[in-house]
Design a protein around this motif. Structure first.
Motif, PDB file in Angstrom:
ATOM      1  N   GLY A   1     -21.859  20.775 -16.775  1.00  0.00           N
ATOM      2  CA  GLY A   1     -23.106  20.039 -16.917  1.00  0.00           C
ATOM      3  C   GLY A   1     -22.934  18.598 -17.340  1.00  0.00           C
ATOM      4  N   ASP A   2     -21.750  18.033 -17.109  1.00  0.00           N
ATOM      5  CA  ASP A   2     -21.479  16.645 -17.483  1.00  0.00           C
ATOM      6  C   ASP A   2     -21.834  15.740 -16.305  1.00  0.00           C
ATOM      7  OD1 ASP A   2     -20.551  14.202 -18.288  1.00  0.00           O
ATOM      8  OD2 ASP A   2     -18.489  14.851 -18.683  1.00  0.00           O
ATOM      9  N   PRO A   3     -22.893  14.912 -16.431  1.00  0.00           N
ATOM     10  CA  PRO A   3     -23.291  14.052 -15.312  1.00  0.00           C
ATOM     11  C   PRO A   3     -22.225  13.017 -14.950  1.00  0.00           C
ATOM     12  CG  PRO A   3     -24.488  13.459 -17.301  1.00  0.00           C
ATOM     13  CD  PRO A   3     -23.772  14.733 -17.595  1.00  0.00           C
ATOM     14  N   ASN A   4     -21.334  12.712 -15.882  1.00  0.00           N
ATOM     15  CA  ASN A   4     -20.277  11.744 -15.602  1.00  0.00           C
ATOM     16  C   ASN A   4     -19.276  12.259 -14.577  1.00  0.00           C
ATOM     17  OD1 ASN A   4     -21.186   9.779 -17.487  1.00  0.00           O
ATOM     18  ND2 ASN A   4     -20.278  10.984 -19.146  1.00  0.00           N
ATOM     19  N   GLU A   5     -19.277  13.576 -14.343  1.00  0.00           N
ATOM     20  CA  GLU A   5     -18.340  14.159 -13.387  1.00  0.00           C
ATOM     21  C   GLU A   5     -18.893  14.214 -11.966  1.00  0.00           C
ATOM     22  OE1 GLU A   5     -15.605  17.130 -16.093  1.00  0.00           O
ATOM     23  OE2 GLU A   5     -17.256  17.987 -14.955  1.00  0.00           O
ATOM     24  N   ASP A   6     -20.185  13.958 -11.814  1.00  0.00           N
ATOM     25  CA  ASP A   6     -20.774  14.029 -10.475  1.00  0.00           C
ATOM     26  C   ASP A   6     -20.100  13.026  -9.532  1.00  0.00           C
ATOM     27  OD1 ASP A   6     -22.497  15.981 -11.304  1.00  0.00           O
ATOM     28  OD2 ASP A   6     -24.144  14.606 -11.750  1.00  0.00           O
ATOM     29  N   PRO A   7     -19.821  13.447  -8.287  1.00  0.00           N
ATOM     30  CA  PRO A   7     -20.184  14.703  -7.619  1.00  0.00           C
ATOM     31  C   PRO A   7     -19.131  15.808  -7.769  1.00  0.00           C
ATOM     32  CG  PRO A   7     -19.212  13.233  -6.020  1.00  0.00           C
ATOM     33  CD  PRO A   7     -19.199  12.499  -7.342  1.00  0.00           C
ATOM     34  N   ASN A   8     -18.229  15.659  -8.733  1.00  0.00           N
ATOM     35  CA  ASN A   8     -17.163  16.647  -8.930  1.00  0.00           C
ATOM     36  C   ASN A   8     -17.444  17.623 -10.060  1.00  0.00           C
ATOM     37  OD1 ASN A   8     -14.958  15.722  -7.031  1.00  0.00           O
ATOM     38  ND2 ASN A   8     -15.353  13.813  -8.137  1.00  0.00           N
TER      39      ASN A   8
ATOM     40  N   GLY B   1     -15.816  24.999  -9.200  1.00  0.00           N
ATOM     41  CA  GLY B   1     -14.699  24.865  -8.276  1.00  0.00           C
ATOM     42  C   GLY B   1     -13.439  24.457  -8.995  1.00  0.00           C
ATOM     43  N   LEU B   2     -12.383  24.307  -8.223  1.00  0.00           N
ATOM     44  CA  LEU B   2     -11.087  23.906  -8.761  1.00  0.00           C
ATOM     45  C   LEU B   2     -10.578  22.687  -8.004  1.00  0.00           C
ATOM     46  CD1 LEU B   2      -9.435  27.440  -8.935  1.00  0.00           C
ATOM     47  CD2 LEU B   2     -10.260  26.116 -10.896  1.00  0.00           C
ATOM     48  N   SER B   3      -9.938  21.809  -8.720  1.00  0.00           N
ATOM     49  CA  SER B   3      -9.283  20.638  -8.135  1.00  0.00           C
ATOM     50  C   SER B   3      -8.354  20.087  -9.200  1.00  0.00           C
ATOM     51  CB  SER B   3     -10.304  19.562  -7.734  1.00  0.00           C
ATOM     52  OG  SER B   3     -10.954  19.030  -8.886  1.00  0.00           O
ATOM     53  N   ALA B   4      -7.411  19.252  -8.805  1.00  0.00           N
ATOM     54  CA  ALA B   4      -6.529  18.625  -9.787  1.00  0.00           C
ATOM     55  C   ALA B   4      -7.345  17.791 -10.770  1.00  0.00           C
ATOM     56  CB  ALA B   4      -5.495  17.759  -9.076  1.00  0.00           C
ATOM     57  N   TYR B   5      -8.381  17.138 -10.272  1.00  0.00           N
ATOM     58  CA  TYR B   5      -9.284  16.329 -11.100  1.00  0.00           C
ATOM     59  C   TYR B   5      -9.927  17.185 -12.186  1.00  0.00           C
ATOM     60  CZ  TYR B   5     -13.732  13.901 -12.143  1.00  0.00           C
ATOM     61  OH  TYR B   5     -14.813  13.324 -12.768  1.00  0.00           O
ATOM     62  N   LYS B   6     -10.501  18.323 -11.749  1.00  0.00           N
ATOM     63  CA  LYS B   6     -11.214  19.184 -12.697  1.00  0.00           C
ATOM     64  C   LYS B   6     -10.257  19.816 -13.693  1.00  0.00           C
ATOM     65  CE  LYS B   6     -14.913  21.528 -12.232  1.00  0.00           C
ATOM     66  NZ  LYS B   6     -16.023  22.406 -11.821  1.00  0.00           N
ATOM     67  N   ILE B   7      -9.125  20.314 -13.221  1.00  0.00           N
ATOM     68  CA  ILE B   7      -8.169  20.985 -14.102  1.00  0.00           C
ATOM     69  C   ILE B   7      -7.718  20.049 -15.215  1.00  0.00           C
ATOM     70  CG2 ILE B   7      -5.821  21.931 -14.209  1.00  0.00           C
ATOM     71  CD1 ILE B   7      -6.434  23.094 -11.356  1.00  0.00           C
ATOM     72  N   ARG B   8      -7.394  18.800 -14.880  1.00  0.00           N
ATOM     73  CA  ARG B   8      -6.937  17.846 -15.897  1.00  0.00           C
ATOM     74  C   ARG B   8      -8.037  17.571 -16.917  1.00  0.00           C
ATOM     75  NH1 ARG B   8      -7.771  12.717 -16.910  1.00  0.00           N
ATOM     76  NH2 ARG B   8      -8.922  12.379 -14.963  1.00  0.00           N
ATOM     77  N   ARG B   9      -9.234  17.235 -16.448  1.00  0.00           N
ATOM     78  CA  ARG B   9     -10.319  16.880 -17.362  1.00  0.00           C
ATOM     79  C   ARG B   9     -10.751  18.061 -18.224  1.00  0.00           C
ATOM     80  NH1 ARG B   9     -13.674  12.086 -15.749  1.00  0.00           N
ATOM     81  NH2 ARG B   9     -15.330  13.104 -16.932  1.00  0.00           N
ATOM     82  N   HIS B  10     -10.914  19.221 -17.603  1.00  0.00           N
ATOM     83  CA  HIS B  10     -11.436  20.371 -18.341  1.00  0.00           C
ATOM     84  C   HIS B  10     -10.411  20.961 -19.297  1.00  0.00           C
ATOM     85  CE1 HIS B  10     -15.212  21.244 -15.733  1.00  0.00           C
ATOM     86  NE2 HIS B  10     -14.999  19.957 -15.883  1.00  0.00           N
ATOM     87  N   LEU B  11      -9.140  20.841 -18.963  1.00  0.00           N
ATOM     88  CA  LEU B  11      -8.108  21.274 -19.911  1.00  0.00           C
ATOM     89  C   LEU B  11      -8.153  20.423 -21.169  1.00  0.00           C
ATOM     90  CD1 LEU B  11      -5.627  22.854 -20.830  1.00  0.00           C
ATOM     91  CD2 LEU B  11      -4.219  21.304 -19.445  1.00  0.00           C
TER      92      LEU B  11
ATOM     93  N   SER C   1      -6.259  23.635  -1.615  1.00  0.00           N
ATOM     94  CA  SER C   1      -4.939  24.134  -1.226  1.00  0.00           C
ATOM     95  C   SER C   1      -4.126  24.537  -2.451  1.00  0.00           C
ATOM     96  CB  SER C   1      -4.174  23.060  -0.445  1.00  0.00           C
ATOM     97  OG  SER C   1      -3.742  22.032  -1.316  1.00  0.00           O
ATOM     98  N   TRP C   2      -3.215  25.487  -2.243  1.00  0.00           N
ATOM     99  CA  TRP C   2      -2.348  25.897  -3.338  1.00  0.00           C
ATOM    100  C   TRP C   2      -1.353  24.814  -3.709  1.00  0.00           C
ATOM    101  CZ3 TRP C   2      -2.923  29.103  -7.054  1.00  0.00           C
ATOM    102  CH2 TRP C   2      -3.792  30.185  -6.911  1.00  0.00           C
ATOM    103  N   SER C   3      -1.048  23.934  -2.790  1.00  0.00           N
ATOM    104  CA  SER C   3      -0.175  22.808  -3.136  1.00  0.00           C
ATOM    105  C   SER C   3      -0.846  21.934  -4.189  1.00  0.00           C
ATOM    106  CB  SER C   3       0.141  21.976  -1.893  1.00  0.00           C
ATOM    107  OG  SER C   3       1.006  22.672  -1.030  1.00  0.00           O
ATOM    108  N   GLU C   4      -2.146  21.680  -4.011  1.00  0.00           N
ATOM    109  CA  GLU C   4      -2.880  20.892  -4.998  1.00  0.00           C
ATOM    110  C   GLU C   4      -2.945  21.629  -6.332  1.00  0.00           C
ATOM    111  OE1 GLU C   4      -7.322  18.948  -5.847  1.00  0.00           O
ATOM    112  OE2 GLU C   4      -6.819  19.693  -3.841  1.00  0.00           O
TER     113      GLU C   4
END
Length: 325
Positions: free
Chosen positions: A91-98, A102-112, A137-140
């Protein structure tokens, strides 16, 4: 307390995992502290949470409570194998549109980083994907997890709600990246939800992935809580409950004959599966937690297991034998 290795890892965890989803919305902080203290005293070293626990509008509330419990010191953090999850939107508007699920390298780094801050710790033993995201992708994913693994911010990677094919794909890609891969899969599994026996449990066992059943009591239905006060359940829940009533009545009668509570028998049944490392228990009160501890000493006889199988039939075995000649 009894312990087992988490999958094929060298990490030993208690055979009961303390689920914390109730902490905050249903269990006030003071009671949550008592439960966590009692868990450590009883040798339960495996705690599970998630960044989204706490619900709208206070996602992260549960992690904050655990963090304040750790901050009291006394070796609390050192005694706990801590597991949390990433996937849901915070619910963080600063992350929009991400910011969505879901999962992404962006999300994993920030949410960790956010989870570490809320939990008031510099590392998490088990970092779990709360759901599969087949658009990434699993590579990501493995590159994203490799960085905090090397930094020591996380110790192992786990999954939750993955299908059998997702577990196989994850391990195949991990090997290609020269990584250990998944050590655990958190999955819905109970006497009322035996579908994982077709694919997920056999795949996990073969791949050395420890299964952590969530909702092993199916929201309380397998804990004797199948005759609540009128209006306490939705129409859909009540309809399902009435449909299951004949099975649940037989189950209650069997447990009385066995001399154990429905909840303990249901939990002991999950522990009997060779793929299972530890079911998640989600006590709302200290008394509920204490009533559960004897489960690890409870052994179900072949006759009891057979009777349970007759009351709650599974899918008929592993795939494809369950449905093919």
């Amino acid at each position: 307390m009894k312990y087992a290795n988490l999958g094929r890892s060298g990490l030993k965890v208690s055979r009961l995992c303390l689920g914390t989803m109730n902490f905050g919305p249903s269990t006030e902080e003071k009671e949550a502290f008592k439960i966590m203290d009692a868990a450590v005293d009883a040798g339960v070293n495996f705690f599970d949470t998630a960044n989204v626990y706490g619900g709208t509008p206070h996602r992260g509330w549960t992690e904050e409570i655990i963090g304040r419990w750790f901050a009291q010191g006394g070796g609390r953090r050192e005694k706990v194998v801590l597991a949390t999850k990433v996937y849901g939107g915070m619910g963080d508007p600063n992350e929009d549109p991400n910011g969505g699920a879901g999962l992404s390298a962006y999300k994993i780094r920030r949410h960790l980083e956010d989870s570490l801050r809320r939990l008031q710790t510099d590392h998490i033993e088990l970092y779990q994907m709360h759901h599969v995201d087949r658009s990434v992708s699993w590579s990501e994913l493995w590159n994203a997890f490799d960085i905090p693994l090397k930094q020591g911010k996380i110790g192992y990677v786990g999954s939750s709600n993955f299908a059998g094919r997702d577990l196989v794909k994850a391990q195949y890609e991990a090997k290609d990246h020269r990584l250990l891969g998944l050590v655990s899969e958190q999955h819905k599994y109970s006497l009322l939800c035996r579908l994982p026996e077709l694919e997920v449990l056999p795949a996990a066992e073969e791949l050395g992935i420890g299964v952590i059943p969530w909702s092993p009591l199916d929201g309380g239905l397998l804990g004797g809580n199948w005759n609540p006060q009128p209006g306490s359940r939705t129409a859909k829940q009540s309809e399902r409950q009435e449909k299951l009533r004949p099975q649940l009545e037989r189950f209650t009668a069997l447990c009385k004959e066995f001399g154990e509570s429905e909840a303990n028998v249901a939990l002991a049944w999950t522990l009997a599966h060779p793929a299972v490392t530890a079911p998640i228990i989600g006590p709302r009160t200290l008394q509920q937690f204490e009533d559960t501890l004897r489960v690890v000493e409870l052994e179900l006889s072949e006759d009891t297991l057979k009777a349970l199988n007759e009351i709650f039939p599974g899918p008929g075995g592993e795939a494809p034998k369950a449905y093919a000649w």
